[in-house]
Scaffold this motif. Sequence first.
Motif, PDB file in Angstrom:
ATOM      1  N   TRP A 193       0.836  -1.195   0.000  1.00  0.00           N
ATOM      2  CA  TRP A 193       0.000   0.000   0.000  1.00  0.00           C
ATOM      3  C   TRP A 193       0.871   1.246   0.000  1.00  0.00           C
ATOM      4  N   GLN A 242      -3.374   6.150  -1.619  1.00  0.00           N
ATOM      5  CA  GLN A 242      -4.213   5.068  -2.150  1.00  0.00           C
ATOM      6  C   GLN A 242      -5.615   5.168  -1.548  1.00  0.00           C
ATOM      7  N   VAL A 243      -6.637   4.838  -2.347  1.00  0.00           N
ATOM      8  CA  VAL A 243      -8.029   4.924  -1.906  1.00  0.00           C
ATOM      9  C   VAL A 243      -8.477   3.558  -1.381  1.00  0.00           C
ATOM     10  N   PHE A 244      -9.216   3.575  -0.268  1.00  0.00           N
ATOM     11  CA  PHE A 244      -9.704   2.355   0.351  1.00  0.00           C
ATOM     12  C   PHE A 244     -11.212   2.407   0.547  1.00  0.00           C
ATOM     13  N   ALA A 245     -11.840   1.248   0.511  1.00  0.00           N
ATOM     14  CA  ALA A 245     -13.260   1.122   0.835  1.00  0.00           C
ATOM     15  C   ALA A 245     -13.348   0.539   2.242  1.00  0.00           C
ATOM     16  N   PRO A 265      -8.472  -2.070  -0.533  1.00  0.00           N
ATOM     17  CA  PRO A 265      -8.024  -1.058  -1.486  1.00  0.00           C
ATOM     18  C   PRO A 265      -8.931  -1.050  -2.711  1.00  0.00           C
ATOM     19  N   VAL A 266      -9.270   0.137  -3.190  1.00  0.00           N
ATOM     20  CA  VAL A 266     -10.087   0.274  -4.395  1.00  0.00           C
ATOM     21  C   VAL A 266      -9.137   0.172  -5.585  1.00  0.00           C
ATOM     22  N   PRO A 267      -9.372  -0.779  -6.501  1.00  0.00           N
ATOM     23  CA  PRO A 267      -8.440  -0.938  -7.626  1.00  0.00           C
ATOM     24  C   PRO A 267      -8.509   0.241  -8.589  1.00  0.00           C
ATOM     25  N   GLU A 268      -7.377   0.494  -9.235  1.00  0.00           N
ATOM     26  CA  GLU A 268      -7.327   1.506 -10.291  1.00  0.00           C
ATOM     27  C   GLU A 268      -8.111   0.964 -11.475  1.00  0.00           C
ATOM     28  N   ARG A 269      -8.678   1.844 -12.268  1.00  0.00           N
ATOM     29  CA  ARG A 269      -9.484   1.419 -13.418  1.00  0.00           C
ATOM     30  C   ARG A 269      -8.668   0.538 -14.380  1.00  0.00           C
TER      31      ARG A 269
END
Length: 70
Positions: free
Chosen positions: A25, A29-32, A44-48
């Motif tokens: 990490w 980084q963005v997390f849910a 972790p929210v995956p990158e597109r």
Amino acid sequence: MSETAILSSKFQITIPATVRAARGWKAGQVFALIPKGTGILLMPVPERGDLAGIAKTASAGGYRDRTDRI
């Protein structure tokens, strides 16, 4: 691996370095946060771009649609 963290007065939690390193990490980084029983699941929210091609072997047939009747 069992680590602990303390909730600050600003309601922030620092993820221990050993956990961050083990998961790869990075800062920003963005997390849910997903409610799970009396706790939460941190994902972790995956990158597109990371999602590209994950469903290429999926079959488009045999699935129900909202317009299907029961």
